[in-house]
Design a protein around this motif. Structure first.
Motif, mmCIF file in Angstrom:
data_model
loop_
_atom_site.group_PDB
_atom_site.id
_atom_site.type_symbol
_atom_site.label_atom_id
_atom_site.label_comp_id
_atom_site.label_asym_id
_atom_site.label_seq_id
_atom_site.Cartn_x
_atom_site.Cartn_y
_atom_site.Cartn_z
ATOM 1 N N TYR A 232 0.812 -1.213 0.000
ATOM 2 C CA TYR A 232 0.000 0.000 0.000
ATOM 3 C C TYR A 232 0.849 1.268 0.000
ATOM 4 O O TYR A 232 0.303 2.367 0.091
ATOM 5 C CB TYR A 232 -0.940 0.001 1.211
ATOM 6 N N SER A 233 2.166 1.138 -0.096
ATOM 7 C CA SER A 233 3.038 2.299 -0.198
ATOM 8 C C SER A 233 3.110 2.762 -1.655
ATOM 9 O O SER A 233 2.860 1.990 -2.582
ATOM 10 C CB SER A 233 4.442 1.964 0.321
ATOM 11 N N SER A 234 3.466 4.017 -1.844
ATOM 12 C CA SER A 234 3.400 4.621 -3.172
ATOM 13 C C SER A 234 4.253 3.930 -4.238
ATOM 14 O O SER A 234 3.864 3.938 -5.409
ATOM 15 C CB SER A 234 3.789 6.104 -3.085
ATOM 16 N N PRO A 235 5.415 3.301 -3.923
ATOM 17 C CA PRO A 235 6.155 2.638 -4.997
ATOM 18 C C PRO A 235 5.413 1.455 -5.625
ATOM 19 O O PRO A 235 5.723 1.063 -6.745
ATOM 20 C CB PRO A 235 7.433 2.168 -4.287
ATOM 21 N N HIS A 236 4.424 0.887 -4.910
ATOM 22 C CA HIS A 236 3.717 -0.290 -5.420
ATOM 23 C C HIS A 236 2.232 -0.049 -5.668
ATOM 24 O O HIS A 236 1.638 -0.695 -6.532
ATOM 25 C CB HIS A 236 3.882 -1.463 -4.451
ATOM 26 N N TRP A 237 1.636 0.838 -4.899
ATOM 27 C CA TRP A 237 0.195 1.066 -5.031
ATOM 28 C C TRP A 237 -0.053 2.148 -6.097
ATOM 29 O O TRP A 237 0.737 3.090 -6.191
ATOM 30 C CB TRP A 237 -0.366 1.520 -3.669
ATOM 31 N N PRO A 238 -1.083 2.075 -6.938
ATOM 32 C CA PRO A 238 -2.254 1.197 -6.839
ATOM 33 C C PRO A 238 -2.163 -0.114 -7.613
ATOM 34 O O PRO A 238 -3.107 -0.900 -7.592
ATOM 35 C CB PRO A 238 -3.359 2.069 -7.422
ATOM 36 N N HIS A 258 1.704 10.317 -7.318
ATOM 37 C CA HIS A 258 2.112 9.267 -6.399
ATOM 38 C C HIS A 258 1.124 9.252 -5.238
ATOM 39 O O HIS A 258 0.738 10.305 -4.729
ATOM 40 C CB HIS A 258 3.516 9.509 -5.865
ATOM 41 N N ALA A 259 0.719 8.049 -4.807
ATOM 42 C CA ALA A 259 -0.262 7.956 -3.727
ATOM 43 C C ALA A 259 -0.014 6.696 -2.908
ATOM 44 O O ALA A 259 0.463 5.672 -3.432
ATOM 45 C CB ALA A 259 -1.680 7.952 -4.292
ATOM 46 N N LEU A 260 -0.325 6.766 -1.648
ATOM 47 C CA LEU A 260 -0.323 5.589 -0.787
ATOM 48 C C LEU A 260 -1.739 5.374 -0.273
ATOM 49 O O LEU A 260 -2.571 6.285 -0.299
ATOM 50 C CB LEU A 260 0.679 5.724 0.356
ATOM 51 N N ARG A 261 -2.008 4.188 0.221
ATOM 52 C CA ARG A 261 -3.356 3.822 0.659
ATOM 53 C C ARG A 261 -3.369 3.535 2.165
ATOM 54 O O ARG A 261 -2.606 2.700 2.641
ATOM 55 C CB ARG A 261 -3.817 2.583 -0.095
ATOM 56 N N VAL A 262 -4.228 4.246 2.911
ATOM 57 C CA VAL A 262 -4.428 3.966 4.334
ATOM 58 C C VAL A 262 -5.530 2.913 4.417
ATOM 59 O O VAL A 262 -6.719 3.228 4.309
ATOM 60 C CB VAL A 262 -4.824 5.235 5.115
ATOM 61 N N GLN A 263 -5.133 1.661 4.567
ATOM 62 C CA GLN A 263 -6.070 0.542 4.536
ATOM 63 C C GLN A 263 -6.222 -0.133 5.895
ATOM 64 O O GLN A 263 -7.272 -0.688 6.203
ATOM 65 C CB GLN A 263 -5.588 -0.496 3.511
ATOM 66 N N HIS A 293 7.776 10.385 -1.995
ATOM 67 C CA HIS A 293 7.751 9.141 -2.771
ATOM 68 C C HIS A 293 9.171 8.597 -2.931
ATOM 69 O O HIS A 293 9.395 7.389 -2.805
ATOM 70 C CB HIS A 293 7.123 9.401 -4.139
ATOM 71 N N GLY A 294 10.123 9.483 -3.182
ATOM 72 C CA GLY A 294 11.512 9.042 -3.299
ATOM 73 C C GLY A 294 12.031 8.443 -2.006
ATOM 74 O O GLY A 294 12.782 7.454 -2.022
ATOM 75 N N MET A 295 11.667 9.022 -0.868
ATOM 76 C CA MET A 295 12.064 8.456 0.429
ATOM 77 C C MET A 295 11.513 7.043 0.599
ATOM 78 O O MET A 295 12.212 6.129 1.048
ATOM 79 C CB MET A 295 11.567 9.339 1.571
ATOM 80 N N HIS A 296 10.238 6.857 0.241
ATOM 81 C CA HIS A 296 9.622 5.542 0.397
ATOM 82 C C HIS A 296 10.250 4.525 -0.545
ATOM 83 O O HIS A 296 10.405 3.351 -0.176
ATOM 84 C CB HIS A 296 8.117 5.648 0.162
#
Length: 457
Positions: A232-238, A258-263, A293-296
């Motif tokens: 669910y982190s931005s490098p892999h999601w969605p 770039h987006a992450l998901r709070v699931q 996003h680069g940090m993640h």
């Protein structure tokens, strides 16, 4: 009007109970329900039809004036009622622990000799003064909140009382201004940066990314940050989203963002790890600026675990004492820890305290994020509140929606804040950890934690 029936030597009267029959779905129909009696008291028959008719009139008067509540067979003691209420209230695992503690520690011991129906407003006032005089403001407020729910359900759900003993009335006596919120110290980005630097000193690149993630997303710490998984982190999601419908919609919407998901959020209940929905079921997607996003990306490339943030020992954060071993040294500073035999990896330089954050919870960074988004004045309120996991009240919340243009504005603004107030101001930033060639050849790490589905609430 009541109806009287004479059956041999007995006289029976029927009257409307004030209720209707229910259908298969539990909804009231138009068919009335009637009560009946063969005497004014059990075992005592009516003397004549006039007495039965007048008895029925009295019962209908009770219905019209709402005096027809059916009493419990015997007064229910508060201890038994607390157990009954807690069993039926239906809470999340974490709330179960909190509510059980308030009931067992304060409410049940105080009211142990009382029955539910004999508590008066004067008795409640004495209880309120006892609680507020003995416990902290927040704890006493929470205890009184649970007690109010107990009394409301005793009236509405269980019909054990005619009305609640908690009387809310207009102000009486000397006016005292209600303190709705405490005054917060001004928190500049330099202070947030110092927290991140201290976190890097203590925790490495994970700590650096952790502080900036909360400050630039508003995620709820520690539950939602602990629950952020690789998938669910931005490098892999969605692209990694398990729900096909949400994945298709999100891939199209966030093609250029770039987006992450709070699931999920994670916490422990009775020593057992729990994977649960976010607070208030506030599932949401958070667009993030390119720098974060680069940090993640760098952080996830540095380890192969399913959780985004790991402890100093490389394990899930649920096993760490976060406040004692992480947050307090980051916030309050710590003295130098010199290298010792067999403990070289724990050596670290001294860390300065952050005065603006003295005695503050890490939740303050979430509040800082909200204030930062309010500063430019052109980011719609619905987008800010949705990012925090809140819903706007009233018709504004019904008709408003977050658009892609609003999210693009948020990303542009947060990236500019970073470039101007951190990089442009010459504040220190660490080098990103880079994976070795051997790391890049390893098989793909797991995207999700693998906790059993039944633990999800």
């Amino acid at each position: 009007m009541p109806s009287v029936e004479v059956r041999g030597q007995s006289i029976r009267v029927k009257w409307w109970s004030g209720e209707y029959h229910l259908d298969d779905e539990g909804k009231p129909t138009r068919k009335k329900r009637y009560d009946s009696a063969s005497g004014p008291e059990p075992g005592v028959p009516f003397a004549d039809e006039d007495q039965a008719y007048n008895f029925g009139l009295d019962r209908e008067s009770d219905v019209r004036n709402k005096r027809n509540r059916k009493r419990a067979p015997a007064p229910l003691r508060m201890g038994e009622y607390c157990d009954l209420w807690f069993k039926e209230v239906g809470l999340r695992s974490k709330s179960n622990t909190t509510y059980r503690s308030r009931l067992n520690a304060v409410i049940k011991p105080y009211w142990v000799q009382w029955t539910v129906d004999e508590i008066t407003p004067i008795d409640y006032d004495a209880f309120r003064k006892y609680v507020t005089g003995k416990y902290s403001h927040n704890y006493s407020k929470n205890v009184l909140g649970v007690f109010k729910m107990l009394m409301d359900d005793a009236v509405v759900k269980y019909k054990l009382r005619d009305e609640s003993p908690i009387v809310e009335q207009r102000r009486r006596g000397l006016y005292k201004k209600k303190q709705t919120r405490r005054v917060k110290r001004r928190l500049g980005i330099q202070s947030v940066h110092q927290l991140a630097v201290n976190a890097h000193t203590l925790w490495g690149f994970t700590g650096w990314t952790y502080i900036w993630t909360i400050a630039f997303t508003g995620m709820r710490p520690p539950g939602e940050t602990y629950g952020l998984q690789r998938g669910y982190s931005s490098p892999h999601w969605p692209e990694s989203e398990p729900d096909p419908e949400l994945r298709e919609e999100s891939v199209q919407r966030y093609e250029a963002l770039h987006a992450l998901r709070v699931q999920y959020q994670t916490y422990r209940e009775a020593g057992k790890p729990i994977l649960a929905a976010p607070k208030y079921d506030s599932w949401r997607t958070l667009v993030i600026p390119p720098f974060l996003h680069g940090m993640h990306e760098a952080l996830l490339a540095s380890h192969d675990k399913p959780w985004t943030f790991l402890s100093m020992s490389g394990k899930p954060m649920l096993g760490a004492n976060f406040f004692r071993d992480y947050w307090y040294p980051i916030r309050d500073g710590a003295s130098e820890r010199p290298a010792r035999p067999r403990y070289e990896r724990w050596a670290r330089p001294a860390m300065p305290a952050v005065p603006e954050m003295a005695e503050e919870d890490i939740y303050r960074l979430r509040h800082w994020h909200k204030a930062k988004l309010d500063e430019p004045g052109d980011i719609p309120r619905v987008a800010v509140e949705a990012r925090q996991g809140h819903e706007l009240p009233g018709m504004e919340g019904v008709y408003s929606e977050v658009t892609v243009a609003m999210e693009e504005r948020i990303v542009e603004y947060l990236q500019r804040v970073w470039e101007k107030e951190v990089v442009g101001a010459g504040l220190w930033t660490p080098a990103f950890p880079m994976p070795t060639p051997d790391d890049l050849l390893q098989s793909a790490p797991p995207l999700f934690s693998g906790l059993p589905v039944q633990e999800y609430e």
